[in-house]
Design a protein around this motif. Structure first.
Motif, PDB file in Angstrom:
ATOM      1  N   GLU A   1       0.803  -1.200   0.051  1.00  0.00           N
ATOM      2  CA  GLU A   1      -0.067  -0.091   0.055  1.00  0.00           C
ATOM      3  C   GLU A   1       0.971   1.307   0.050  1.00  0.00           C
ATOM      4  OE1 GLU A   1      -3.148   0.210  -0.407  1.00  0.00           O
ATOM      5  OE2 GLU A   1      -3.694  -1.967  -0.292  1.00  0.00           O
ATOM      6  N   THR A   2       2.168   1.348   0.699  1.00  0.00           N
ATOM      7  CA  THR A   2       2.851   2.306   0.565  1.00  0.00           C
ATOM      8  C   THR A   2       3.426   2.619  -0.782  1.00  0.00           C
ATOM      9  OG1 THR A   2       3.719   1.716   2.957  1.00  0.00           O
ATOM     10  CG2 THR A   2       4.913   3.431   1.758  1.00  0.00           C
ATOM     11  N   THR A   3       3.729   1.639  -1.337  1.00  0.00           N
ATOM     12  CA  THR A   3       4.510   1.873  -2.770  1.00  0.00           C
ATOM     13  C   THR A   3       3.198   2.209  -3.668  1.00  0.00           C
ATOM     14  OG1 THR A   3       5.941  -0.056  -2.358  1.00  0.00           O
ATOM     15  CG2 THR A   3       5.588   0.542  -4.775  1.00  0.00           C
ATOM     16  N   MET A   4       1.963   1.692  -3.612  1.00  0.00           N
ATOM     17  CA  MET A   4       0.945   1.805  -4.610  1.00  0.00           C
ATOM     18  C   MET A   4       0.427   3.267  -4.368  1.00  0.00           C
ATOM     19  SD  MET A   4      -1.006  -1.814  -4.914  1.00  0.00           S
ATOM     20  CE  MET A   4      -1.174  -1.850  -3.159  1.00  0.00           C
TER      21      MET A   4
ATOM     22  N   ASP B   1      -3.070  11.730   1.473  1.00  0.00           N
ATOM     23  CA  ASP B   1      -4.302  10.940   1.786  1.00  0.00           C
ATOM     24  C   ASP B   1      -3.814   9.332   2.169  1.00  0.00           C
ATOM     25  OD1 ASP B   1      -5.797  13.088   1.459  1.00  0.00           O
ATOM     26  OD2 ASP B   1      -6.327  12.648  -0.516  1.00  0.00           O
ATOM     27  N   ALA B   2      -2.670   9.040   1.642  1.00  0.00           N
ATOM     28  CA  ALA B   2      -2.240   7.735   1.708  1.00  0.00           C
ATOM     29  C   ALA B   2      -1.700   7.186   3.049  1.00  0.00           C
ATOM     30  CB  ALA B   2      -1.242   7.105   0.508  1.00  0.00           C
ATOM     31  N   PHE B   3      -1.081   8.297   3.540  1.00  0.00           N
ATOM     32  CA  PHE B   3      -0.496   7.841   4.956  1.00  0.00           C
ATOM     33  C   PHE B   3      -1.448   7.304   5.945  1.00  0.00           C
ATOM     34  CE2 PHE B   3       0.796   9.427   9.046  1.00  0.00           C
ATOM     35  CZ  PHE B   3       1.871   8.776   9.252  1.00  0.00           C
ATOM     36  N   PRO B   4      -2.682   7.926   6.334  1.00  0.00           N
ATOM     37  CA  PRO B   4      -3.654   7.542   7.109  1.00  0.00           C
ATOM     38  C   PRO B   4      -3.890   6.061   7.095  1.00  0.00           C
ATOM     39  CG  PRO B   4      -4.229   9.824   6.553  1.00  0.00           C
ATOM     40  CD  PRO B   4      -3.028   9.151   5.604  1.00  0.00           C
ATOM     41  N   ALA B   5      -4.196   5.735   5.660  1.00  0.00           N
ATOM     42  CA  ALA B   5      -4.682   4.237   5.369  1.00  0.00           C
ATOM     43  C   ALA B   5      -3.561   3.321   5.652  1.00  0.00           C
ATOM     44  CB  ALA B   5      -4.964   4.319   3.838  1.00  0.00           C
TER      45      ALA B   5
ATOM     46  N   GLN C   1      -3.704  -2.153  12.938  1.00  0.00           N
ATOM     47  CA  GLN C   1      -4.403  -3.367  12.972  1.00  0.00           C
ATOM     48  C   GLN C   1      -3.333  -4.567  13.059  1.00  0.00           C
ATOM     49  OE1 GLN C   1      -6.808  -3.229   9.340  1.00  0.00           O
ATOM     50  NE2 GLN C   1      -8.273  -1.997  10.357  1.00  0.00           N
ATOM     51  N   GLY C   2      -2.279  -4.401  12.396  1.00  0.00           N
ATOM     52  CA  GLY C   2      -1.379  -5.641  12.458  1.00  0.00           C
ATOM     53  C   GLY C   2      -0.695  -5.741  13.717  1.00  0.00           C
TER      54      GLY C   2
END
Length: 846
Positions: free
Chosen positions: A116-119, A124-128, A135-136
């Motif tokens: 997910e970090t690469t894609m 906006d990508a950081f919170p996800a 969760q992990g």
């Protein structure tokens, strides 16, 4: 700061694909001299084959997951194939679906977060991605996952990257969380401490040289962090000390950077370091055992349990908690480990948030263990969780598959207990909660469990609990009675169900209702002694609560019922005794047959005619035997002939060479002779009469030879003299209204009495010389008196119509043992047959 990059399973290289393609097509394609065209064609064929195979595997796994959404292994394979294919949307959906059902392994979370970090890019990508890391980390303890998370925040969080005050505070809080979660990990915890030190040292570099006060504060912060790390027993503790001393030297402190001693360092730091070093030495053997790679899982788990006992003896809950988390990461589906972990937390932390989180994880990893769900509900109740959370956990537990239906009942009752306590403790109804919620739970439990738990004690206890709550908490007596009535419809054959219903009515003071229940139940048949017990219970009830008329009525009803039950019991005992006797007789006959060995002789090999001739010669010799033994054998043979003649007359056709059947012989060595027996008595009645004596082997009721009706006489064989003596002692006792005359049968008493009267001989013949005795069992066969009941030695029978010949009449052609052959010749002699006139003259002369 360390940079992170996505690690994707590498696709097969061109060289590998070409090699594989060549191996698959060596028989079809010939490689040209230059090789360029062949390699290109082989590469395209290999790619096509790989794509086709991967597509087929993907479709097969999708179908499997559609049919069985809870297939863990199918999810793992499906995600691996999608990640290799680069199908981002399907990969994300598969991961999200699996994370809802199961906790993912730390490696799977690391792959997901890095992908997910690469894609994704942008703010906006950081919170996800940050949410994925959170969760992990909630599933399992993983130092590598923590390190990835810390590096990700330092690199991609703008506030942390710019070293703003808010960003630095956020990073420090995250590092402190990591230290709390994994800083005590003996083998890997040092990695988090090192990242923390590196972060603080990077902050020191951003402080201007002119700001000496700020620099001094930061140096002191780093020094304290080093002291904290060196006070914890971690692997490579000595090398960490050398690194710290080198850093102190850079700050101008005079220390020996080449020595592992603590010279020049503060005394409080030295003592803490020495203690940590001792703790590390104590734990080194345990760490070595659990870190071995070639150890069986069961043995490794046992090593973890031994290590845990050691940590628990040290009394540090934080260290015990860390070690449990390490064991859980290694063995996530070990139910015994989870149960042991949760019990320890319940005892140590009780209402802490940590306990709730561990129970949540335990039920996700081992959802088939009902005890975990029960303890989870109790933990939520202790933590004063909301009704919504409790209801949600309860409903999830019912969706799981437990090993027994009693476990489902335990979950139901745990939920009922929580609701009862909450309603009883509250002065007013909370959140619209009413007793109807409890009633609905009981009804759900009854509907679901009744096909599986009816007629069980656990099902009875549930209804008893339900009825009591209806009466006490619900204030509804009619509903309480309805609970018992519904139980009687399901488990009416249980005595305890009736007793519980009656006990409730008595407890509430409803005597008439309890009496009516006794009237309904006393005539029912319950297992074991339940029928007798309910009858006696009714009589006791009327003695304690009823009037004299009620007591008399109960006795009047109960008495015939008890007599009926007693008679039925005696019949069952007689059947069991008869079965045991038959089994013993069969065993004896079997042993006799097994002991009987065939004798091979020349006689057995003779032709049938010659064997018949030899047998006739033996019989002729037996007739002349003065001792009487041969005569007895001959008589036995004649009786057998009589039996055979009866069989012939009934329509059975036999051949000339058919040998006579062997007669049944009774030696009367341990036999009782019984007279004055009721004509309605059967062998079962006699067996029941002697049931207290025991040892009955056989019963022979004598019947009339013509009418086949019983004559009131019988022989009873016993296994030994002791049982026979006990039977004779019952002389003059009544059976079916008639007093029996019982005496020991002794056939030897009649031998030698030659001057009996005709009446005596007739009676003796009726009793002791039955040619054929038919018992009530239908046993029919010759009973030769010579073998067991011979009263007189002059009895000689021959031919088919001699059954009515008196004993003082000697059959024609048989010599008397009391007369010589000459006398016999004179008496029988060679006289010519006389005419009718000659017979008249003989009678007139007389």
């Amino acid at each position: 700061m360390a940079e992170t990059e996505i690690v994707v399973d590498p696709e097969p290289s061109r060289e590998e694909e070409t090699t594989n393609g060549n191996e698959e097509h060596t028989t079809d394609v010939q490689k040209p001299s230059d090789g360029s065209d062949s390699e290109s064609e082989s590469d395209s064929d290999s790619d096509s084959d790989d794509e086709t195979q991967a597509k087929a595997q993907t479709e097969a796994l999708e179908l499997e997951l559609y049919n069985n959404p809870s297939n863990y292994d199918a999810y793992v394979k499906y995600i691996k194939i999608l990640r290799k294919q680069g199908d981002i949307d399907k990969l994300r959906q598969a991961r999200e679906a699996m994370s809802v059902l199961y906790p993912l392994s730390p490696d799977m979370w690391r792959e997901w977060a890095k992908d997910e970090t690469t894609m994704c890019s942008g703010a906006d990508a950081f919170p996800a991605v940050e949410k994925l890391y959170e969760q992990g980390l909630s599933d399992y303890l993983s130092v590598p996952l923590w390190c990835d998370y810390l590096n990700f925040v330092q690199e991609y969080d703008p506030l942390v990257r710019e070293c703003s005050a808010v960003g630095i505070s956020k990073a420090r809080n995250l590092f402190e969380r990591a230290i709390t979660a994994a800083g005590l990990h003996v083998a890997e915890g040092g990695r988090i401490w090192e990242l923390y030190r590196e972060f603080e040292q990077a902050i020191l570099l951003t402080i201007e040289e002119t700001d000496s006060e700020a620099r001094e504060r930061q140096i002191q912060r780093i020094r304290n962090l080093c002291h904290r790390q060196l006070s914890v027993p971690l692997v490579d503790l000595t090398s960490t000390l050398l690194t710290y001393k080198a850093w102190e030297a850079d700050q101008g402190v005079t220390v020996d950077v080449t020595s592992s001693k603590c010279d020049g360092l503060p005394s409080h730091f030295v003592s803490a370091y020495q203690k940590a070093l001792e703790m590390l030495n104590d734990r080194a053997p345990f760490e070595e055992k659990i870190s071995k790679k070639d150890v069986d899982d069961s043995k490794k788990l046992q090593e973890f349990m031994t290590y845990l006992k050691f940590e628990q003896s040290s009394g540090d809950p934080a260290r015990v908690n860390i070690l449990y988390e390490r064991a859980i990461t290694e063995f996530p589906i070990s139910s015994d480990l989870w149960l042991d972990y949760t019990r320890y937390l319940d005892k140590t932390f009780k209402t802490s948030r940590i306990v709730r989180d561990v129970y949540y994880r335990a039920t996700r990893n081992c959802p088939w263990i009902a005890d975990l769900w029960v303890c989870y509900l109790l933990c939520l109740e202790r933590c004063h969780a909301s009704e919504e959370e409790l209801s949600s956990v309860f409903e999830k537990s019912l969706q799981c598959t437990f090993s027994s239906f009693d476990e489902y009942l335990n979950v139901f009752l745990t939920r009922v207990d929580e609701l009862r306590r909450r309603i009883s403790a509250s002065t007013q109804v909370e959140d619209g909660m009413e007793y109807a919620v409890i009633r609905d739970l009981f009804q759900r439990a009854s509907d679901y469990l009744s096909p599986h738990l009816k007629n069980t004690d656990s099902f009875l206890r549930m209804h008893s609990y339900w009825a009591r709550l209806e009466s006490k908490l619900g204030k509804d007596l009619i509903a309480a009675r309805g609970v018992w009535e519904s139980l009687l419809k399901i488990s009416g054959s249980m005595l305890e169900a009736w007793q519980g219903y009656i006990a409730m009515e008595i407890e509430l003071g409803h005597i008439n209702e309890a009496r009516s229940l006794y009237k309904r139940s006393y005539s029912k048949r319950f297992p074991g002694t339940g029928s007798e017990e309910i009858c006696h219970s009714w009589v006791r009830f009327e003695r304690e609560y009823g009037s004299l008329e009620d007591f008399d009525f109960a006795v009047q009803k109960v008495t015939p019922r008890l007599q009926e039950l007693q008679l039925f019991k005696l019949q069952q005992e007689s059947k069991s005794v008869g079965a045991a006797t038959d089994e013993r007789e069969n065993l004896v006959r079997k042993n006799v047959r097994e002991k009987r060995k065939p004798v091979s002789s020349s006689k057995d090999e003779q032709p049938p005619a010659k064997r018949r001739k030899d047998l006739d010669q033996k019989n002729n010799k037996a007739y002349g035997n003065d001792k009487g033994q041969g005569r007895h054998l001959a008589e036995a043979g004649e009786v057998a002939q009589v039996h055979d003649s009866k069989a012939d007359s009934s329509g059975t056709k036999e051949t000339k060479n058919h040998s006579p059947r062997k007669p049944v012989i009774y030696n009367d060595q341990c036999t009782a002779f019984i007279s004055n027996i009721s004509l309605q008595a059967t062998d079962k009645d006699l067996l029941s009469f002697f049931s207290d004596v025991g040892g009955v082997v056989d019963i022979r009721i004598l019947t009339d030879k013509v009418t086949k009706k019983p004559r009131g006489l019988a022989y009873v064989d016993f296994s030994d003299d002791a049982h026979l003596a006990a039977a004779v002692e019952k002389n003059r006792q009544s059976l079916l209204g008639k007093r029996l005359s019982i005496a020991r049968s002794d056939p030897r008493q009649g031998r030698g009495k030659k001057n009996w009267t005709d009446n005596q001989r007739s009676n003796a013949g009726e009793i002791d010389s039955e040619v054929s005795v038919e018992t009530s069992k239908g046993r029919r066969g010759p009973q030769p008196q010579s073998a067991g009941h011979g009263r007189g030695d002059d009895v000689q029978l021959k031919g088919r119509n001699t059954f009515a010949v008196p004993r003082n009449v000697r059959a024609l052609g048989f010599p008397s043992r009391n007369k010589t052959q000459s006398e016999e010749a004179k008496e029988v002699g060679d006289e010519n047959p006389k005419s009718n006139d000659e017979f008249r003259k003989m009678f007139l002369k007389g």
